[in-house]
Scaffold this active site. Structure first.
Site, PDB file in Angstrom:
ATOM      1  N   GLU A  38      25.777 -17.791  21.817  1.00  0.00           N
ATOM      2  CA  GLU A  38      25.419 -17.177  20.531  1.00  0.00           C
ATOM      3  C   GLU A  38      24.804 -18.218  19.592  1.00  0.00           C
ATOM      4  O   GLU A  38      23.822 -17.940  18.898  1.00  0.00           O
ATOM      5  CB  GLU A  38      26.663 -16.553  19.905  1.00  0.00           C
ATOM      6  CG  GLU A  38      26.452 -16.025  18.498  1.00  0.00           C
ATOM      7  CD  GLU A  38      27.525 -16.498  17.535  1.00  0.00           C
ATOM      8  OE1 GLU A  38      27.165 -16.934  16.425  1.00  0.00           O
ATOM      9  OE2 GLU A  38      28.722 -16.438  17.885  1.00  0.00           O
ATOM     10  N   HIS A  39      25.367 -19.430  19.579  1.00  0.00           N
ATOM     11  CA  HIS A  39      24.823 -20.488  18.730  1.00  0.00           C
ATOM     12  C   HIS A  39      23.395 -20.866  19.140  1.00  0.00           C
ATOM     13  O   HIS A  39      22.584 -21.239  18.292  1.00  0.00           O
ATOM     14  CB  HIS A  39      25.713 -21.736  18.810  1.00  0.00           C
ATOM     15  CG  HIS A  39      26.770 -21.782  17.756  1.00  0.00           C
ATOM     16  ND1 HIS A  39      26.764 -22.694  16.740  1.00  0.00           N
ATOM     17  CD2 HIS A  39      27.870 -21.009  17.562  1.00  0.00           C
ATOM     18  CE1 HIS A  39      27.821 -22.498  15.956  1.00  0.00           C
ATOM     19  NE2 HIS A  39      28.509 -21.485  16.443  1.00  0.00           N
ATOM     20  N   HIS A  85      30.382 -18.033  23.011  1.00  0.00           N
ATOM     21  CA  HIS A  85      30.140 -18.481  21.639  1.00  0.00           C
ATOM     22  C   HIS A  85      29.036 -19.533  21.591  1.00  0.00           C
ATOM     23  O   HIS A  85      28.189 -19.530  20.682  1.00  0.00           O
ATOM     24  CB  HIS A  85      31.449 -19.027  21.053  1.00  0.00           C
ATOM     25  CG  HIS A  85      31.313 -19.613  19.692  1.00  0.00           C
ATOM     26  ND1 HIS A  85      31.300 -20.965  19.466  1.00  0.00           N
ATOM     27  CD2 HIS A  85      31.145 -19.027  18.474  1.00  0.00           C
ATOM     28  CE1 HIS A  85      31.164 -21.192  18.169  1.00  0.00           C
ATOM     29  NE2 HIS A  85      31.064 -20.040  17.543  1.00  0.00           N
ATOM     30  N   GLU A 120      32.833 -27.229  14.237  1.00  0.00           N
ATOM     31  CA  GLU A 120      33.470 -25.943  13.939  1.00  0.00           C
ATOM     32  C   GLU A 120      34.900 -25.907  14.486  1.00  0.00           C
ATOM     33  O   GLU A 120      35.823 -25.406  13.827  1.00  0.00           O
ATOM     34  CB  GLU A 120      32.635 -24.806  14.538  1.00  0.00           C
ATOM     35  CG  GLU A 120      33.121 -23.421  14.187  1.00  0.00           C
ATOM     36  CD  GLU A 120      32.235 -22.323  14.767  1.00  0.00           C
ATOM     37  OE1 GLU A 120      32.551 -21.143  14.560  1.00  0.00           O
ATOM     38  OE2 GLU A 120      31.228 -22.656  15.442  1.00  0.00           O
TER      39      GLU A 120
END
Length: 419
Positions: A50-51, A47, A127
């Site tokens: 991906e960021h 993740h 997040e």
């Protein structure tokens, strides 16, 4: 509509679906590198990677990536799931080549600038904090953990804050080197696409990557347990999972029909019995989730601490009853809902591109939509009843969050369902 597949010598697969009449297309790279492919010390890195996708490459700054796509009215995004990470764009027909060049650059040449890593680390920690403050989100992370304890498949996609706080540029590069091999990538495009032109561009961009055998992953083992978190909230958030079929299991369509009939809409059993007749909740649903080697039937509802016992026991009673008296009309309605939802969704090139990438990853081929519809239509009332009866003996897991003191435990729910 025509699906075409080409595999480069190094193992990278290019799959396209032409959609006549469209003036736009969706294209991207789907990488078999999701949460389940991480080692414990890497949890959250897929993740994080991906960021970092849009933070710049050796050829483009973050602003240039955004401007190049948006100057032509396009849209670019990415996501991480348990099984894959995707980088994709939606553009007009004339801009497909440019969009693929940007996406290829993102995947092949990430800059991993230290300042950008620190900025994005802070964003991800925010997040994580937001998820912890959203009860009907975090309860599903906990449900996944207690369904597959101490396994990659059970760990959160976002990762724990302490891991995210420690990831370095070397860690990100290491994960790319491990998992971003051409055999683990699918270039997928749908809409107004030219397969041969996309293959030629893919060869130019990715053909030089060295082939490597897929690393594989740890198979999921459902071993349901329970998690109860007491917090002063207005409602108890109740989530329960049952061991279900994966995509390759012949029962996957029976599971979808069962879950839809039980809690897939306003006409479903759980909605009618628990919300409409008893008024015990505002929201209640059931869904079937399938992965390559595993699946779950998941229930969710929110209600007051005083009424959680009634809601949970009534839910088990309805599940038990459905195994005996699920009707032909309920099954027909559920089949129609599933087919309509699937077919309406596939009117979008983005949905088509995702579908063909995902099915190719699972089956090694792309089944025709008509083949899938036929399998849904073949699910009978007897199949659904049999599947429902099997759930009464299946492994189960439970997550509760809020004023949970009056909520029954997992063992009590199992006994209620089997008794």
């Amino acid at each position: 509509m025509t699906v075409r597949l080409t595999t480069l010598d190094n193992g990278l697969r290019i799959v396209t679906e032409d959609m006549p009449g469209l003036k736009s297309a969706s294209a991207g790279i789907w990488v078999m590198a999701g949460g389940r492919h991480e080692r414990p010390e890497q949890n959250g890195i897929a993740h994080f990677l991906e960021h970092m996708a849009f933070k710049g490459t050796s050829r483009r700054s973050a602003l240039q990536i955004a401007e190049e796509i948006e100057d032509v009215g396009g849209y670019i995004n990415a996501y991480t799931s348990r099984e894959m990470t995707a980088y994709y764009a939606r553009v007009l027909q004339s801009d497909v080549g440019m969009a693929l060049d940007v996406i290829g650059d993102i995947v092949l040449n990430p800059a991993f600038n230290e300042a950008d890593i620190e900025t994005e680390r802070h964003v991800i920690l925010q997040e994580i904090g937001q998820a912890l403050d959203t009860p009907d989100d975090i309860v599903f992370d906990w449900l996944q953990e207690v369904s597959y304890p101490d396994q990659p498949f059970g760990r959160t996609i976002l990762g724990p804050a302490e891991r995210v706080s420690a990831f370095s540029a070397a860690d990100l590069r290491g994960f790319v080197a491990e998992r971003y091999s051409p055999a683990e990538m699918i270039l997928s495009a749908a809409g107004a696409v030219d397969h041969d032109a996309i293959v030629a561009q893919a060869q130019a961009m990715f053909g030089g990557l060295k082939s490597a055998p897929p690393l594989g992953f740890e198979l999921a083992r459902f071993a349901g347990t329970e998690r109860r978190e007491v917090k002063d909230l207005e409602q108890v958030h109740f989530a329960m999972a049952f061991d279900g079929p994966g995509y390759r299991d012949p029962d996957v369509h029976a599971a979808q029909v069962y879950a839809t009939a039980m809690g897939g809409g306003m006409s479903s059993r759980l909605f009618q019995k628990i919300r409409e007749e008893r008024g015990l909740c505002y929201s209640i649903f059931a869904q079937a989730g399938a992965y390559e080697d595993a699946g779950q039937i998941t229930l969710y509802a929110g209600t007051s601490g005083e009424e959680i016992d009634d809601l949970m026991t009534l839910t088990m009673d309805e599940m038990k009853r459905a195994a005996d008296d699920m009707s032909d009309a309920e099954v027909a309605r559920a089949r129609a809902q599933i087919k309509a939802g699937m077919l309406m969704g596939l009117e979008s090139p983005s949905s088509r591109a995702e579908r063909i990438a995902r099915l190719l990853a699972i089956y090694g081929r792309v089944p025709d939509v008509e083949e899938v519809v036929a399998k849904i239509d073949a699910v009978s009332t007897a199949d659904v009843r049999r599947f429902g009866a099997g759930l009464t003996q299946a492994g189960s897991a439970l997550a509760l969050y809020g004023p949970v003191e009056a909520a029954p435990g997992l063992e009590a729910m199992r006994l209620r369902l089997r008794g």
